[in-house]
Motif scaffolding. Structure first.
Motif, mmCIF file in Angstrom:
data_model
loop_
_atom_site.group_PDB
_atom_site.id
_atom_site.type_symbol
_atom_site.label_atom_id
_atom_site.label_comp_id
_atom_site.label_asym_id
_atom_site.label_seq_id
_atom_site.Cartn_x
_atom_site.Cartn_y
_atom_site.Cartn_z
ATOM 1 N N ARG A 158 0.818 -1.219 0.000
ATOM 2 C CA ARG A 158 0.000 0.000 0.000
ATOM 3 C C ARG A 158 0.853 1.271 0.000
ATOM 4 N NH1 ARG A 158 -5.175 0.152 0.454
ATOM 5 N NH2 ARG A 158 -6.395 -1.716 0.848
ATOM 6 N N ILE A 159 2.022 1.189 -0.616
ATOM 7 C CA ILE A 159 2.860 2.377 -0.740
ATOM 8 C C ILE A 159 2.388 3.120 -1.985
ATOM 9 C CG2 ILE A 159 5.237 3.223 -1.001
ATOM 10 C CD1 ILE A 159 6.179 0.745 0.451
ATOM 11 N N GLU A 160 1.335 3.893 -1.789
ATOM 12 C CA GLU A 160 0.661 4.563 -2.895
ATOM 13 C C GLU A 160 0.030 5.846 -2.395
ATOM 14 O OE1 GLU A 160 -1.883 1.345 -3.893
ATOM 15 O OE2 GLU A 160 -3.203 1.641 -2.181
ATOM 16 N N ASN A 161 -0.453 6.647 -3.343
ATOM 17 C CA ASN A 161 -1.067 7.938 -3.025
ATOM 18 C C ASN A 161 -0.078 8.834 -2.272
ATOM 19 O OD1 ASN A 161 -3.459 6.991 -4.233
ATOM 20 N ND2 ASN A 161 -4.102 6.039 -2.309
ATOM 21 N N ARG A 162 -0.569 9.923 -1.719
ATOM 22 C CA ARG A 162 0.322 10.892 -1.085
ATOM 23 C C ARG A 162 1.033 10.308 0.127
ATOM 24 N NH1 ARG A 162 -2.108 16.664 0.515
ATOM 25 N NH2 ARG A 162 -2.308 16.703 -1.774
ATOM 26 N N ALA A 163 0.325 9.506 0.916
ATOM 27 C CA ALA A 163 0.933 8.929 2.122
ATOM 28 C C ALA A 163 2.115 8.027 1.793
ATOM 29 C CB ALA A 163 -0.120 8.149 2.912
ATOM 30 N N GLY A 164 2.058 7.361 0.639
ATOM 31 C CA GLY A 164 3.146 6.486 0.219
ATOM 32 C C GLY A 164 4.049 7.113 -0.819
ATOM 33 N N PHE A 165 4.014 8.467 -0.907
ATOM 34 C CA PHE A 165 4.821 9.215 -1.879
ATOM 35 C C PHE A 165 4.591 8.723 -3.304
ATOM 36 C CE2 PHE A 165 7.086 9.414 2.189
ATOM 37 C CZ PHE A 165 7.189 10.791 2.362
ATOM 38 N N TYR A 166 3.376 8.268 -3.574
ATOM 39 C CA TYR A 166 2.966 7.816 -4.905
ATOM 40 C C TYR A 166 3.908 6.733 -5.454
ATOM 41 C CZ TYR A 166 0.040 11.978 -4.660
ATOM 42 O OH TYR A 166 -0.874 12.925 -4.267
ATOM 43 N N GLY A 167 4.326 5.840 -4.561
ATOM 44 C CA GLY A 167 5.274 4.795 -4.965
ATOM 45 C C GLY A 167 4.725 3.877 -6.040
ATOM 46 N N ALA A 168 3.506 3.343 -5.826
ATOM 47 C CA ALA A 168 2.916 2.429 -6.811
ATOM 48 C C ALA A 168 2.629 3.144 -8.121
ATOM 49 C CB ALA A 168 1.618 1.821 -6.255
ATOM 50 N N GLU A 169 2.198 4.401 -8.036
ATOM 51 C CA GLU A 169 1.915 5.168 -9.256
ATOM 52 C C GLU A 169 3.193 5.417 -10.064
ATOM 53 O OE1 GLU A 169 -1.357 6.054 -6.333
ATOM 54 O OE2 GLU A 169 0.810 5.804 -6.275
ATOM 55 N N ILE A 170 4.293 5.755 -9.367
ATOM 56 C CA ILE A 170 5.576 5.945 -10.053
ATOM 57 C C ILE A 170 6.040 4.625 -10.661
ATOM 58 C CG2 ILE A 170 8.022 6.476 -9.695
ATOM 59 C CD1 ILE A 170 7.127 8.490 -7.543
ATOM 60 N N GLY A 171 5.823 3.521 -9.921
ATOM 61 C CA GLY A 171 6.174 2.208 -10.448
ATOM 62 C C GLY A 171 5.421 1.896 -11.723
ATOM 63 N N TYR A 172 4.137 2.265 -11.750
ATOM 64 C CA TYR A 172 3.311 2.022 -12.945
ATOM 65 C C TYR A 172 3.799 2.844 -14.132
ATOM 66 C CZ TYR A 172 -0.780 1.913 -16.005
ATOM 67 O OH TYR A 172 -1.603 1.760 -17.094
ATOM 68 N N VAL A 173 4.075 4.117 -13.899
ATOM 69 C CA VAL A 173 4.540 4.998 -14.980
ATOM 70 C C VAL A 173 5.906 4.536 -15.503
ATOM 71 C CG1 VAL A 173 5.258 7.360 -15.521
ATOM 72 C CG2 VAL A 173 3.210 6.966 -14.151
ATOM 73 N N THR A 174 6.723 3.981 -14.631
ATOM 74 C CA THR A 174 8.029 3.442 -15.057
ATOM 75 C C THR A 174 7.855 2.155 -15.850
ATOM 76 O OG1 THR A 174 9.060 4.381 -13.078
ATOM 77 C CG2 THR A 174 10.299 2.677 -14.255
ATOM 78 N N LEU A 175 6.911 1.315 -15.412
ATOM 79 C CA LEU A 175 6.692 0.017 -16.041
ATOM 80 C C LEU A 175 6.217 0.121 -17.482
ATOM 81 C CD1 LEU A 175 5.998 -3.079 -16.166
ATOM 82 C CD2 LEU A 175 3.803 -2.467 -15.113
ATOM 83 N N MET A 176 5.213 0.955 -17.743
ATOM 84 C CA MET A 176 4.504 0.908 -19.015
ATOM 85 C C MET A 176 5.399 1.120 -20.246
ATOM 86 S SD MET A 176 1.674 -0.253 -18.293
ATOM 87 C CE MET A 176 1.097 -0.267 -19.990
ATOM 88 N N PRO A 177 6.271 2.135 -20.295
ATOM 89 C CA PRO A 177 7.116 2.266 -21.492
ATOM 90 C C PRO A 177 8.063 1.092 -21.694
ATOM 91 C CG PRO A 177 7.751 3.864 -19.814
ATOM 92 C CD PRO A 177 6.460 3.268 -19.367
ATOM 93 N N ILE A 178 8.601 0.558 -20.594
ATOM 94 C CA ILE A 178 9.497 -0.610 -20.700
ATOM 95 C C ILE A 178 8.717 -1.813 -21.208
ATOM 96 C CG2 ILE A 178 10.965 -2.212 -19.401
ATOM 97 C CD1 ILE A 178 11.568 0.091 -17.476
ATOM 98 N N TRP A 179 7.533 -2.037 -20.640
ATOM 99 C CA TRP A 179 6.679 -3.164 -21.017
ATOM 100 C C TRP A 179 6.298 -3.092 -22.494
ATOM 101 C CZ3 TRP A 179 4.681 -7.458 -18.431
ATOM 102 C CH2 TRP A 179 3.624 -8.115 -19.068
ATOM 103 N N ILE A 180 5.801 -1.942 -22.924
ATOM 104 C CA ILE A 180 5.346 -1.785 -24.302
ATOM 105 C C ILE A 180 6.513 -1.907 -25.281
ATOM 106 C CG2 ILE A 180 4.358 -0.135 -25.952
ATOM 107 C CD1 ILE A 180 2.571 0.860 -23.656
#
Length: 460
Positions: A312-334
């Protein structure tokens, strides 16, 4: 029951071990309650105390449009302000959604049979190449490493979750047995993907730059090398084969099952088939090497994102960790799975070797070479029978066609997973829905009798 209403669901980690019941009104607003496993269905059959059915003391709201809601809104919807009565209405009228995926028995038996055939073929190939003892040793070693890794991760993960993530909004995310098991599995997969990506990349750099020079996939074996596989590639193959066999057995008999159970089972079977055939023939091993590398490289950020989500390291409380992980993942994945894989392996690699004369860099393809200089060298060496056999298998039927079919099956799965990932991003980041609710909808909504009937009506 307290009158606690929230605009977005904030389920605790224990909800990974529960069922939940979802009720949708005509306006599309969903009201959800979490129930003890199997309790909602039993309550519908025999009644009882609704309070003993519920897993917590809240009714959750799931709304796509930006609206504010209150207890008064809830009372107008259900004609009562008693939260127990509201929960009972939801349990009786809503869709029961189990968190434990139940695969189709027929489909599972078919896949089990295919896996059995693969195991028999693998035994034959490994015995012929005198590699079965090595393979068996690798399987036992990998299984032992999995056990040690998951055991240590269990201790460290629980300590980390209790010490640093015990307060809201994290709420000790690994307190759930299922969440902890998923986290253990994800850590192991991250270790496997990172180490195997490094091993495959080393072997790739020692050979030809196949992605830049696709004609060299097959030409690496000319003119008279037969089925000899370079040592470093063979090492990668044995380790990968052992990893995939252990992973498939774990997926079938040990891991927590989710909504993509059959998709992952199909992926594992297709990958093992591709590995076995390319290893058995030898000349196709370079294709497998590059496939390994692209898959493992793109899986690393996916593993990290899943771990952040479980914690649950996400949203503001988790410094948007999961969201940053998602944005990093997608270009590499595609880039790896939807560009390099279909364009530079399937099209310019396999298809080009069979039906094209020259690659984009100007080098001559394998089948074209067999008709010319490479074929003449084989004839001069007295290998006419070998030339005829290789040309028939690689350029007419059916080696590379089989290879093409297996790779295309993986591509279809890549497209499906990309769709799911884009769907998660759209709903969680752009619309602002809760990440865990999105996961529930994608993986669990169709896992009910009611849900399947509803999906069938929509499709009809």
């Amino acid at each position: 029951m307290p009158s606690d209403v929230r605009q977005t669901p904030q389920p605790t980690a224990s909800h990974l071990d529960t069922d939940f019941v979802s009720y949708k009104n005509k306006a599309g607003v969903k009201f959800e309650v979490f129930t003890l496993t199997g309790a909602a269905e039993a309550f519908r059959k025999s009644g009882g105390d609704i309070q003993k059915v519920l897993a917590d003391q809240h009714v959750y709201l799931s709304v796509k449009k930006k609206k504010r809601h209150s207890t008064a809104n809830l009372a107008r919807e259900f004609q009562t302000d008693n939260m127990l009565e509201i929960a009972e209405i939801i349990v009786l009228k809503g869709k029961i959604k189990s968190k434990v995926y139940k695969p189709s028995p027929i489909t599972e038996r078919i896949m089990d049979f295919i896996f059995f055939l693969e195991a028999v073929y693998a035994l034959r190939v490994l015995l012929e190449k005198d590699m079965f003892p090595t393979f068996l040793t690798m399987c036992l070693g990998i299984a032992a490493l999995i056990g040690m890794t998951m055991s240590s991760t269990r201790s460290v993960g629980r300590f980390f979750s209790r010490l640093l993530l015990s307060k809201s909004p994290f709420n000790d995310p690994l307190s759930s047995p299922n969440a902890l098991r998923q986290f253990e599995s994800q850590v192991w997969q991250l270790i496997v993907h990172t180490s195997m990506a490094a091993i495959a990349y080393r072997a790739y750099k020692l050979g030809d730059a196949f992605l830049e020079h696709p004609a060299r996939y097959m030409k690496g074996w000319e003119p008279i090398s037969d089925n000899e596989i370079r040592l470093e590639i063979e090492q990668v193959y044995i380790v990968q084969l052992a990893v995939w066999f252990v992973t498939l057995i774990s997926h079938r008999f040990i891991d927590v099952r989710s909504g993509d159970y059959h998709v992952m089972y199909t992926h594992h079977i297709s990958t093992i088939a591709l590995v076995l055939v390319s290893y058995a023939v030898g000349r196709y091993a370079t294709f497998g090497l590059v496939v390994f590398m692209l898959h493992d490289v793109s899986d690393i950020p996916l593993d990290i994102m899943k771990m952040l989500n479980l914690l649950r390291i996400e949203n503001r409380a988790g410094f948007y960790g999961a969201e940053i992980g998602y944005v990093t993942l997608m270009p590499i994945w595609i880039y790896c799975r939807l560009y390099l894989f279909p364009v530079w392996i399937i099209f310019y690699g396999v298809w080009g070797s069979m039906y094209m004369e020259r690659a984009p860099d100007g080098e001559q393809y394998w089948c074209s070479a067999l008709k010319g200089k490479a074929g003449e060298e084989l004839k001069l060496a007295g290998r006419e029978e070998f030339l005829e056999s290789v040309f028939q298998e690689d350029c007419v039927c059916c080696g590379e066609i089989y290879c093409f079919m297996m790779l295309f099956t993986l591509l279809v799965l890549h497209i499906w997973w990309t769709f799911l990932l884009l769907r998660v991003g759209y709903r969680a980041i752009l619309i602002g829905e809760d990440t865990h609710e999105v996961s529930n909808d994608i993986y669990f909504a169709e896992n009910t009798t009611e849900g399947k009937e509803e999906l069938k009506k929509k499709n009809d």
